[in-house]
Scaffold this active site. Structure first.
Site, PDB file in Angstrom:
ATOM      1  N   ARG A   1      18.674  21.129  28.057  1.00 47.26           N
ATOM      2  CA  ARG A   1      19.479  22.098  27.303  1.00 47.26           C
ATOM      3  C   ARG A   1      18.997  22.220  25.861  1.00 47.26           C
ATOM      4  O   ARG A   1      19.168  23.262  25.236  1.00 47.26           O
ATOM      5  CB  ARG A   1      20.950  21.661  27.289  1.00 47.26           C
ATOM      6  CG  ARG A   1      21.619  21.803  28.631  1.00 47.26           C
ATOM      7  CD  ARG A   1      23.018  21.266  28.607  1.00 47.26           C
ATOM      8  NE  ARG A   1      23.859  22.043  27.694  1.00 47.26           N
ATOM      9  CZ  ARG A   1      25.177  22.023  27.701  1.00 47.26           C
ATOM     10  NH1 ARG A   1      25.826  21.281  28.571  1.00 47.26           N
ATOM     11  NH2 ARG A   1      25.864  22.749  26.849  1.00 47.26           N
TER      12      ARG A   1
ATOM     13  N   LYS B   1      17.433  24.642  17.732  1.00 46.54           N
ATOM     14  CA  LYS B   1      18.373  25.171  18.729  1.00 46.54           C
ATOM     15  C   LYS B   1      19.680  25.640  18.087  1.00 46.54           C
ATOM     16  O   LYS B   1      20.148  26.743  18.353  1.00 46.54           O
ATOM     17  CB  LYS B   1      18.679  24.080  19.770  1.00 46.54           C
ATOM     18  CG  LYS B   1      19.867  24.398  20.661  1.00 46.54           C
ATOM     19  CD  LYS B   1      20.205  23.267  21.599  1.00 46.54           C
ATOM     20  CE  LYS B   1      20.974  22.125  21.009  1.00 46.54           C
ATOM     21  NZ  LYS B   1      22.441  22.198  21.017  1.00 46.54           N
ATOM     22  N   ASN B   2      20.271  24.804  17.243  1.00 47.37           N
ATOM     23  CA  ASN B   2      21.601  25.145  16.726  1.00 47.37           C
ATOM     24  C   ASN B   2      21.571  26.284  15.702  1.00 47.37           C
ATOM     25  O   ASN B   2      22.574  26.954  15.505  1.00 47.37           O
ATOM     26  CB  ASN B   2      22.296  23.893  16.185  1.00 47.37           C
ATOM     27  CG  ASN B   2      22.694  22.950  17.320  1.00 47.37           C
ATOM     28  OD1 ASN B   2      22.723  23.351  18.487  1.00 47.37           O
ATOM     29  ND2 ASN B   2      22.970  21.699  16.988  1.00 47.37           N
TER      30      ASN B   2
ATOM     31  N   ARG C   1      36.521  18.393  20.584  1.00 47.99           N
ATOM     32  CA  ARG C   1      35.953  19.599  20.005  1.00 47.99           C
ATOM     33  C   ARG C   1      36.899  20.810  19.924  1.00 47.99           C
ATOM     34  O   ARG C   1      36.646  21.869  20.518  1.00 47.99           O
ATOM     35  CB  ARG C   1      34.654  19.944  20.740  1.00 47.99           C
ATOM     36  CG  ARG C   1      33.718  18.738  20.747  1.00 47.99           C
ATOM     37  CD  ARG C   1      32.369  19.043  21.284  1.00 47.99           C
ATOM     38  NE  ARG C   1      31.529  19.704  20.318  1.00 47.99           N
ATOM     39  CZ  ARG C   1      30.281  20.067  20.552  1.00 47.99           C
ATOM     40  NH1 ARG C   1      29.749  19.845  21.726  1.00 47.99           N
ATOM     41  NH2 ARG C   1      29.573  20.663  19.628  1.00 47.99           N
TER      42      ARG C   1
ATOM     43  N   ASP D   1      24.062  13.854  15.542  1.00 45.55           N
ATOM     44  CA  ASP D   1      23.128  14.180  16.631  1.00 45.55           C
ATOM     45  C   ASP D   1      21.941  13.212  16.684  1.00 45.55           C
ATOM     46  O   ASP D   1      21.120  13.292  17.596  1.00 45.55           O
ATOM     47  CB  ASP D   1      22.612  15.623  16.494  1.00 45.55           C
ATOM     48  CG  ASP D   1      23.702  16.651  16.760  1.00 45.55           C
ATOM     49  OD1 ASP D   1      24.781  16.257  17.250  1.00 45.55           O
ATOM     50  OD2 ASP D   1      23.485  17.839  16.475  1.00 45.55           O
TER      51      ASP D   1
ATOM     52  N   CYS E   1      34.021  18.396  25.645  1.00 43.54           N
ATOM     53  CA  CYS E   1      32.765  18.159  26.332  1.00 43.54           C
ATOM     54  C   CYS E   1      32.450  16.681  26.315  1.00 43.54           C
ATOM     55  O   CYS E   1      33.287  15.870  25.941  1.00 43.54           O
ATOM     56  CB  CYS E   1      31.640  18.994  25.734  1.00 43.54           C
ATOM     57  SG  CYS E   1      31.093  18.362  24.181  1.00 43.54           S
TER      58      CYS E   1
END
Ligand code: EPZ
Length: 418
Positions: free
Chosen positions: A397, A22-23, A122, A305, A117
């Protein structure tokens, strides 16, 4: 409301195939609009953040042809506005990649400023510092960031901390900035290398990605390409922790074992079996596991993560483990939910002290963010009894077909939506 209903207590066994990263995909989609030619991207993960990013480039005029769930053709030749208005973009952090891509290509960009978030504050001061060093004027007003440059030039940039986002963002802009850009103290994550490889396949001249000094010679233009995204390191690591926590046996396919080394090392220290093959890893969860200490760090350190998922596994290991979160200040929110499932964890500041228990117990659980969601699902799969998890929009997500992949491994998980 969407929920996962999970009946715990079944060790996960079988094979699972990991989706694209994803990233990496988020940076690559932004980079794809830096040429007027067709860009074909394969192994795109079919997850909500990616779909939002594709919608956003389509909103500003790019052609987006979703050939199948994992392949997309993008053409940025028809972009008609440099103002990324999409309100929803605010909710995905990677909207900031539009600054680098549009500034590099058009010397102009307006992007809603991403706020804090679920996992922390961030800030994006390092991104801004990089763009300013390259000659851009940056203004913030009305919640948006305006970036403009008469001319953009290569620059020598030293980041004050290791940041994935700023490294990718400056790399995007520098690709088309005349002269030489040197990024020092660059992030070294696998997705940095993937975005650099992608841009190089479009004609960019980027060297050193994967080390802490990246050198970029600006080129006049980029051309079309065909590119396949690397497998998702964090999705793979999540299934590795699931095998450990449920005392299961999972063959995880389509991975790059080198990217998983920090996770493998910790699971081995805990007494699990981890076997590495060319593009697969197999994890066999030991019946009795040992405590260990972990500190999250930029790659090749242990990824932030993966912090919630390994905390779940450590909750079921004998003895006292200490987990230190050094990247984001707010990443232990899920611990209260784990405690409701029977975990014995004390959090002080950025440190969690975990005292091993035998088993979780099922409960009604609220998911606070993406990776915490995956961790809480893991706890529920191990738990005695039934759990109901709400807030699973966060999980969707970033994890493709999470419930289906888990069910294919024997996990008793049902998705309900009313
Ligand atoms: C990326 O976020 C990932 N997101 C995150 O993944 C991941 O947790 C994080 O990198 C760390 O690996 C994407 O790639 C879209 P950073 P990013 O810039 O780029 C501070 C997930 O679950 N910092 O590397 O926003 C920052 O506060 C997500 O998939 C500044 O102070 O993270 C943090 O403490 C969540 N100023 C540290 O640096 C800046 O200008 C690292 O952040 C930039 C960052």
């Amino acid at each position: 409301m969407e929920q996962y209903i999970i009946e715990g207590g079944t060790p996960l066994k079988g094979e699972v195939t990991i989706s694209g990263a994803k990233n990496a995909a988020l940076g690559i989609i932004a980079g794809a609009i830096m040429t007027d030619e067709d860009v074909l991207i394969e192994n795109i993960p079919n997850v909500n953040d990616i779909n939002v990013m594709l919608e956003a480039i389509s909103e500003i005029g790019a052609e987006v042809d979703r050939i199948d769930a994992h392949t997309v053709r993008i053409n940025g030749g028809s972009i008609k506005t440099l103002d990324v208005k999409d309100e929803y973009m605010r909710r995905i952090r990677a909207s900031y990649y539009f600054i680098g891509a549009l500034l590099g290509r058009y010397h102009n960009a307006c992007v809603p400023l991403p706020g804090g978030c679920e996992i922390g504050a961030r800030p994006i001061d390092q991104h801004i510092k990089g763009f300013r060093a390259m000659g851009a004027k940056i203004d913030i007003s009305g919640g948006s960031l305006y970036a403009k440059a008469e001319s953009l030039n290569g620059a020598h940039i030293y980041f004050d901390m290791v940041t994935v986002g700023a490294t990718i963002n400056v790399m995007l802009a520098a690709t088309l900035a005349p002269g030489k850009t040197i990024i020092e103290n660059a992030a070294r994550e696998p997705h940095i290398v993937d975005v650099a490889n992608f841009l190089n396949s479009m004609g960019a001249n980027i060297k050193g990605a994967g080390t802490d000094i990246i050198r970029i010679k600006g080129v006049n233009k980029l051309h079309g390409t065909e590119y396949s995204i690397i497998p998702d390191q964090i999705e793979a690591g999540t299934f590795m922790c699931m095998a450990a926590a449920t005392r299961g046996d999972i063959l995880i396919k389509n991975v790059i074992p080198k990217h998983l080394e920090s996770i493998t090392a910790k699971l081995l220290e805990m007494g699990n079996e981890v076997m590495e093959f060319d593009d697969e890893v197999r994890v066999i969860g030991a019946a009795s596991q040992r405590h260990t200490d972990i500190k999250t760090l930029p790659y090749p350190g242990f990824p932030t993560d993966m912090q919630p998922q390994i905390t779940v596994a450590l909750s079921l290991a004998e003895g006292i483990s200490v987990v230190t979160e050094s990247i984001f200040e707010n990443r232990f929110k899920y611990v209260d939910e784990l405690i409701r499932m029977g975990a014995s964890i004390r959090v002080e500041g950025n440190v969690a002290v975990i005292c091993g228990i035998k088993t979780f117990t099922g409960a009604a659980i609220s998911v606070p963010d993406l990776r915490a969601g995956a961790a809480l699902v893991t706890a529920a799969l191990q738990a005695k009894g039934r759990s109901a998890l709400e807030g699973i929009g966060f999980i969707k997500r970033g994890y493709e077909d999470f419930d289906k992949k888990i069910a294919s491994l024997g996990g008793k998980i049902t998705y309900i939506s009313d």
